[in-house]
Write a protein that holds these residues in place. Structure first.
Motif, short mmCIF file in Angstrom:
data_model
loop_
_atom_site.label_atom_id
_atom_site.label_comp_id
_atom_site.label_asym_id
_atom_site.label_seq_id
_atom_site.Cartn_x
_atom_site.Cartn_y
_atom_site.Cartn_z
N ILE A 56 50.39 24.02 38.19
CA ILE A 56 50.28 24.47 39.63
C ILE A 56 51.52 24.96 40.09
O ILE A 56 52.53 24.48 40.45
CB ILE A 56 49.93 23.05 40.47
CG1 ILE A 56 48.85 22.25 40.03
CG2 ILE A 56 49.87 23.60 42.17
CD1 ILE A 56 48.82 20.89 40.56
N PRO A 57 51.41 26.38 40.49
CA PRO A 57 52.60 27.15 40.54
C PRO A 57 52.95 27.33 42.21
O PRO A 57 51.81 27.36 42.89
CB PRO A 57 52.30 28.32 39.90
CG PRO A 57 51.17 28.85 40.09
CD PRO A 57 50.40 27.38 40.00
N LEU A 93 61.99 33.66 39.97
CA LEU A 93 62.04 32.28 39.34
C LEU A 93 60.92 31.76 40.10
O LEU A 93 60.88 31.64 41.22
CB LEU A 93 63.32 31.68 39.82
CG LEU A 93 63.74 30.42 39.16
CD1 LEU A 93 63.76 30.51 37.89
CD2 LEU A 93 64.81 29.68 39.72
N VAL A 94 59.96 31.11 39.16
CA VAL A 94 58.76 30.72 39.55
C VAL A 94 58.77 29.25 39.19
O VAL A 94 59.00 28.77 37.96
CB VAL A 94 57.40 31.42 38.80
CG1 VAL A 94 56.14 30.79 39.32
CG2 VAL A 94 57.56 32.88 39.15
N ARG A 95 58.35 28.39 40.14
CA ARG A 95 58.14 26.94 39.84
C ARG A 95 56.86 26.58 39.93
O ARG A 95 56.12 27.12 40.47
CB ARG A 95 58.89 26.13 41.00
CG ARG A 95 58.97 24.64 41.04
CD ARG A 95 59.30 23.88 42.19
NE ARG A 95 58.58 24.02 43.49
CZ ARG A 95 58.75 23.26 44.43
NH1 ARG A 95 60.01 22.48 44.50
NH2 ARG A 95 58.10 23.44 45.33
N THR A 96 56.77 25.66 38.52
CA THR A 96 55.37 25.12 38.49
C THR A 96 55.54 23.61 38.66
O THR A 96 56.59 23.07 38.30
CB THR A 96 54.83 25.71 37.26
OG1 THR A 96 55.56 25.17 36.28
CG2 THR A 96 54.62 27.12 37.00
N GLU A 131 58.12 19.36 36.85
CA GLU A 131 58.41 20.42 37.63
C GLU A 131 59.18 21.44 36.53
O GLU A 131 60.17 20.94 35.54
CB GLU A 131 59.59 20.11 38.77
CG GLU A 131 60.10 21.45 39.44
CD GLU A 131 60.90 21.02 40.60
OE1 GLU A 131 61.09 21.93 41.38
OE2 GLU A 131 61.50 19.87 40.36
N ARG A 132 58.78 22.50 36.46
CA ARG A 132 59.28 23.63 35.45
C ARG A 132 59.62 24.90 36.02
O ARG A 132 58.98 25.21 37.12
CB ARG A 132 58.24 23.75 34.61
CG ARG A 132 57.93 22.74 33.50
CD ARG A 132 57.10 22.96 32.31
NE ARG A 132 56.78 21.63 31.58
CZ ARG A 132 56.02 21.63 30.62
NH1 ARG A 132 55.30 22.65 30.38
NH2 ARG A 132 55.78 20.72 30.03
N LEU A 133 60.77 25.60 35.77
CA LEU A 133 60.90 26.81 36.04
C LEU A 133 60.74 28.00 35.12
O LEU A 133 61.18 27.67 34.02
CB LEU A 133 62.41 26.77 36.71
CG LEU A 133 62.81 25.97 37.66
CD1 LEU A 133 64.29 25.64 38.02
CD2 LEU A 133 61.84 26.21 38.96
N GLY A 179 50.91 29.64 51.33
CA GLY A 179 51.04 28.12 51.07
C GLY A 179 52.05 27.95 49.81
O GLY A 179 52.77 28.72 49.82
N ALA A 180 51.57 26.88 49.13
CA ALA A 180 52.67 26.26 48.03
C ALA A 180 51.73 25.48 47.06
O ALA A 180 50.75 25.02 47.43
CB ALA A 180 53.80 25.78 48.74
N ALA A 181 52.47 24.93 46.10
CA ALA A 181 51.97 24.06 45.17
C ALA A 181 51.57 22.72 45.91
O ALA A 181 50.46 22.09 45.57
CB ALA A 181 52.76 23.89 44.07
N TRP A 182 52.24 22.27 47.04
CA TRP A 182 51.89 21.19 47.55
C TRP A 182 50.51 21.24 48.29
O TRP A 182 49.92 20.00 48.56
CB TRP A 182 52.93 20.69 48.41
CG TRP A 182 53.42 21.70 49.57
CD1 TRP A 182 54.38 22.56 49.42
CD2 TRP A 182 52.71 21.78 50.80
NE1 TRP A 182 54.20 23.40 50.66
CE2 TRP A 182 53.32 22.62 51.49
CE3 TRP A 182 51.62 21.10 51.40
CZ2 TRP A 182 52.97 23.34 52.85
CZ3 TRP A 182 51.03 21.67 52.67
CH2 TRP A 182 51.82 22.73 53.34
#
Length: 104
Positions: free
Chosen positions: A63-64, A24-27, A15-17, A44-47
């Protein structure tokens, strides 16, 4: 388990931010080989890629959670161009992209 908790569903990816364009984008990133960006659709989301990601051996996955989705904060003014700009800003090289729905 909260379905937006992709840390469980995308186990094995880091997990990266990133902070880009006011969001603030999580990947989730990991793997070896040519890079592949997986982009989910609106709402949706990365999951969304939790079942596909383990099948993509030989690829480095990025995968963001798009801004305003999953654990990413929203853009100040969300637009398709804004989403694209955020994704371009987190990438450090050209890569293949697989998207569905709005991301297609």
């Amino acid at each position: 388990m909260d379905v937006t908790d992709a840390t469980v569903l995308l186990a094995g990816l880091e997990e990266r931010l990133y902070e880009r364009r006011g969001a603030l984008v999580r990947t989730f990133e990991g793997g070896d080989g040519p890079p592949l960006l997986l982009v989910h659709g609106f709402g949706g989301a990365a999951w969304n890629f939790s079942e596909l990601a383990p099948l993509l051996h030989g690829r480095r996955l990025i995968i963001p959670d798009l801004p305003g989705h999953g654990a990413s904060s929203p853009l100040p003014a969300p637009t398709l161009t804004g989403f694209a700009d955020v994704l371009a800003a987190i990438l450090d090289e050209p890569m293949d992209v697989l998207g569905h729905s709005m991301a297609g």
